[in-house]
Design a protein around this motif. Structure first.
Motif, mmCIF file in Angstrom:
data_model
loop_
_atom_site.group_PDB
_atom_site.id
_atom_site.type_symbol
_atom_site.label_atom_id
_atom_site.label_comp_id
_atom_site.label_asym_id
_atom_site.label_seq_id
_atom_site.Cartn_x
_atom_site.Cartn_y
_atom_site.Cartn_z
ATOM 1 N N ARG A 74 9.725 18.202 -1.501
ATOM 2 C CA ARG A 74 10.103 17.202 -0.579
ATOM 3 C C ARG A 74 9.173 16.170 -0.435
ATOM 4 O O ARG A 74 8.459 15.890 0.633
ATOM 5 N N VAL A 75 8.630 15.730 -1.474
ATOM 6 C CA VAL A 75 7.661 14.559 -1.567
ATOM 7 C C VAL A 75 7.820 13.589 -2.502
ATOM 8 O O VAL A 75 8.442 13.961 -3.692
ATOM 9 N N SER A 76 7.613 12.413 -2.702
ATOM 10 C CA SER A 76 7.670 11.261 -3.604
ATOM 11 C C SER A 76 6.960 11.847 -4.668
ATOM 12 O O SER A 76 5.848 12.188 -4.445
ATOM 13 N N PRO A 77 7.477 11.761 -5.952
ATOM 14 C CA PRO A 77 6.567 12.124 -7.068
ATOM 15 C C PRO A 77 5.464 11.206 -7.237
ATOM 16 O O PRO A 77 4.339 11.870 -7.541
ATOM 17 N N ASP A 78 5.637 9.819 -6.986
ATOM 18 C CA ASP A 78 4.403 9.029 -7.153
ATOM 19 C C ASP A 78 3.425 9.193 -6.171
ATOM 20 O O ASP A 78 2.216 9.110 -6.495
ATOM 21 N N ALA A 79 3.721 9.471 -4.943
ATOM 22 C CA ALA A 79 2.840 9.951 -3.910
ATOM 23 C C ALA A 79 2.243 11.079 -4.103
ATOM 24 O O ALA A 79 1.008 11.309 -4.031
ATOM 25 N N ALA A 99 1.115 11.024 1.935
ATOM 26 C CA ALA A 99 2.346 10.528 1.029
ATOM 27 C C ALA A 99 2.975 9.479 1.719
ATOM 28 O O ALA A 99 3.610 8.649 1.168
ATOM 29 N N GLU A 100 3.203 9.949 3.057
ATOM 30 C CA GLU A 100 4.328 8.998 3.657
ATOM 31 C C GLU A 100 3.609 7.439 4.006
ATOM 32 O O GLU A 100 4.461 6.501 3.603
ATOM 33 N N ALA A 101 2.406 7.504 4.251
ATOM 34 C CA ALA A 101 1.839 6.258 4.339
ATOM 35 C C ALA A 101 1.798 5.552 2.901
ATOM 36 O O ALA A 101 2.143 4.203 2.820
ATOM 37 N N HIS A 102 1.722 6.331 1.734
ATOM 38 C CA HIS A 102 1.668 5.540 0.413
ATOM 39 C C HIS A 102 3.168 5.131 0.103
ATOM 40 O O HIS A 102 3.147 3.904 -0.127
ATOM 41 N N VAL A 103 4.260 5.990 0.591
ATOM 42 C CA VAL A 103 5.504 5.598 0.293
ATOM 43 C C VAL A 103 5.722 4.046 1.375
ATOM 44 O O VAL A 103 6.262 3.034 0.506
ATOM 45 N N ARG A 104 5.133 4.126 2.363
ATOM 46 C CA ARG A 104 5.479 2.855 3.209
ATOM 47 C C ARG A 104 4.781 1.598 2.661
ATOM 48 O O ARG A 104 5.437 0.678 2.452
ATOM 49 N N ARG A 105 3.498 1.943 2.103
ATOM 50 C CA ARG A 105 2.769 0.612 1.578
ATOM 51 C C ARG A 105 3.659 0.221 0.136
ATOM 52 O O ARG A 105 3.723 -0.914 0.006
ATOM 53 N N ALA A 106 4.059 1.316 -0.507
ATOM 54 C CA ALA A 106 4.555 0.729 -1.926
ATOM 55 C C ALA A 106 6.002 -0.054 -1.379
ATOM 56 O O ALA A 106 6.293 -1.042 -2.078
ATOM 57 N N LYS A 107 6.527 0.194 -0.384
ATOM 58 C CA LYS A 107 7.802 -0.393 -0.097
ATOM 59 C C LYS A 107 7.345 -1.961 0.488
ATOM 60 O O LYS A 107 8.115 -2.816 0.240
#
Length: 602
Positions: free
Chosen positions: A402-407, A476-484
């Motif tokens: 349950r995590v973004s692979p890139d994160a 990981a969630e902060a990483h996904v937010r920044r990527a978006k």
């Protein structure tokens, strides 16, 4: 409700309908810049950065005038993006060598073919692609139903970077100087430092058959070795030095202008090596640099085929990003060479014509070429590399957790780096933005406050697994937010960098001639001083992706993350090779540890 516009099936048919790259407001960029650099700064460094930023963005400050100039430029006729001038300055303005420092490579999956058969197949597939591109029959790339810019595809064939004293230029088709597709019919073959022009398209523009291409390559490889040293060495020099050498070549003999024209207009280079790499790492290293006698690093596309048939590609970066090359490679390798040959309309017409390319050299040029070759060999030897492969982890496993692979892998890099070097350092990740007109990439900075807390928590003896897992997921969630945010164009670095470049180009005109403290501030310097420079290339058709490091302490991290595997190529200066090897070991540990943590704590 507005109906979704119908997408064009023509290669470049959607370009004018693509949205423009958003230009952030200066205030939004200022806030985001401070947020991005803060985790890397001490309180005193943050205070100094805040003061410099406040002076830059004050109502009558230089930032306002520079941003207003950028807004006027963005609204100008014929401008597609506020980054239209930024990209040439970023890539063509660099003055160091591009060989190893800027060019990137892919190592293709192996097919088991011999060298000549593999090389002929790559040529046939590339010709098929080129003819379809000419007819705008290459399907436009689409992501989540949205078309992506295909503008970079115009730089795949007959494109060569030309060195300049202050900034390079590009010789390419689809330009005012060379309207429409390239009409060149030849490629440039390199073998043992000998340069050979080979016509792979017949007089009517139809490709030679696979058998004829293979026969032509076998014959070309029997060409007598070149008497003179290879001018390819010169393409490894710092750009202004290479520009001076190019002028000397042109002045030495009129024949050299014809030779350069043959090289620069060739559809692409095919570099045939006379050895077989010991392993994948050695293959990667030679794709990154190799023997510069057997390269022309200014060429947009150079296929490299080793003695055992393993193959890859070296790419000049100024007009081409990894996503474009991935699509190109997937097309070439996604079908048998015979299918490409048939689709291209290849017809038997005898062996391809070929002839060696010879430069007329004087003693000074011979010495220049030899010195360039020696210097680059030493530079390559001063680069340390490593390959890290995971056959038991991939994007499927990350999604199961349950995590973004890139994160997941980016957090693994951060944990491994902290353990290897004892610090959290600036980290770059390339984010593709081809959903915009002429879109290329955005610069993402990976280190967030959540990342700092995560790496500290992982090695905190007082933290339990639940706390560690919670810290990981927050990071990981902060990483996904920044990527978006980056995908949406909401990122500060390239915006501020372009304002800095506007002052460099037009400061006197705009009345902004004083040095700007912002660009000397700890926040600006520290945020961009890479410890890790990362980029991904997911494709089943490649084994490894790679590039050189970007600073004296940097580790270049190029990764291929697929559902069932994860391969990483690392590069760094030899002086810090020990830390890179520790990082590689810690990365193996981190990937295992994070999987176990998330599996048990979920």
């Amino acid at each position: 409700m507005n109906a979704t516009p119908e997408l064009s099936s023509r290669t470049f048919g959607n370009e004018d309908a693509l949205p423009r790259v958003p230009l952030p407001s200066l205030d939004a960029t200022a806030d985001r810049f401070l947020e991005w650099c803060a985790p890397l700064l001490t309180p005193d460094e943050r205070a100094e950065t805040e003061a410099a930023l406040a002076a830059f963005v004050r109502p009558d400050g230089p930032g306002r005038a520079l941003h207003a100039a950028l807004e006027r430029y963005e609204r100008s006729e014929g401008v597609h993006s506020w980054l239209d001038t930024f990209w040439p300055y970023r890539y063509l303005g660099r003055r160091d060598r591009i060989a190893l420092n800027a060019n990137f490579f892919f190592l293709f999956k192996d097919t088991g073919e011999g060298q000549v058969e593999r090389a002929a197949g790559l040529v046939a597939a590339a010709l098929d692609y080129k003819l379809r591109l000419d007819a705008e029959a290459v399907a436009p790339a689409v992501q989540r139903g949205r078309p992506l810019s295909m503008a970079q595809n115009r730089y795949l064939f007959s494109t060569t970077r030309i060195p300049g004293d202050e900034q390079d230029t590009v010789r390419a088709p689809y330009t005012d100087a060379w309207p429409g597709p390239s009409e060149a019919r030849h490629i440039m073959v390199f073998f043992r430092g000998t340069m050979i022009r080979m016509d792979v398209l017949g007089p009517d523009g139809r490709p030679h058959t696979l058998d004829e291409l293979a026969g032509g390559l076998r014959a070309a490889m029997k060409t007598d070795p070149a008497i003179e040293p290879s001018a390819g060495h010169l393409t490894t020099k710092a750009r202004a030095e290479w520009a001076a050498s190019r002028r000397a070549l042109l002045a030495a003999d009129p024949a050299n202008a014809r030779a350069l024209d043959d090289v620069e207009t060739a559809l692409f280079c095919l570099c045939l090596e006379d050895f077989s790499p010991r392993d994948e790492l050695e293959a990667c290293d030679h794709l990154l640099h190799g023997d510069s006698a057997n390269r022309w690093f200014d060429k947009a596309v150079s296929f490299v085929v080793f003695g055992d048939g393993r193959a890859g590609i070296n790419v000049e970066h100024c007009g081409l990003d990894g996503t474009t090359i991935l699509s190109f490679v997937d097309d070439l390798l996604g079908s048998p060479a015979g299918d490409h040959s048939v689709r291209s309309g290849a017809v038997a017409q005898g062996l391809p014509a070929f002839a060696p390319i010879e430069f007329a050299l004087d003693d000074a040029l011979r010495a220049d070429i030899r010195d360039a070759g020696d210097a680059f060999a030493a530079y390559a030897a001063a680069t340390a590399t490593a390959a890290v492969s995971f056959d038991d982890f991939g994007s499927t496993r990350a999604k199961e957790l349950r995590v973004s692979p890139d994160a997941f892998v980016q957090m693994a890099y951060q944990l491994a780096h902290r353990r290897a070097k004892g610090l959290t350092g600036a980290t770059y990740e390339s984010i593709a933005t081809r959903q915009y007109r002429n879109g290329r990439t955005e610069a993402m900075r990976v280190v967030t406050p959540e990342v700092v807390r995560f790496v500290e928590t992982m090695d905190d003896p007082g933290a339990d697994d639940a706390a560690r897992a919670a810290a990981f997921r927050a990071a990981a969630e902060a990483h996904v937010r920044r990527a978006k945010e980056c995908q949406a164009g909401d990122a500060p670095e390239q915006h501020l960098w372009e304002l800095q470049l506007i002052q460099k180009r037009r400061g006197a005109e705009l009345g902004i001639t004083e040095p700007l403290a912002l660009f000397e501030s700890p926040g600006w310097v520290r945020m961009r001083d890479d410890y890790l420079s990362t980029s991904s290339a997911p494709s089943v058709n490649i084994q490894y992706f790679g590039f050189g490091s970007t600073s004296e302490q940097c580790i270049g991290v190029a990764y291929v993350l697929l559902p069932d595997r994860f391969n990483v190529y690392l590069s760094t200066p030899q002086a810090v090779a020990g830390a890179m090897r520790v990082f590689a070991d810690e990365l193996r540990r981190a990937v295992r540890e994070l999987q176990d943590l998330l599996a048990t704590a979920s």
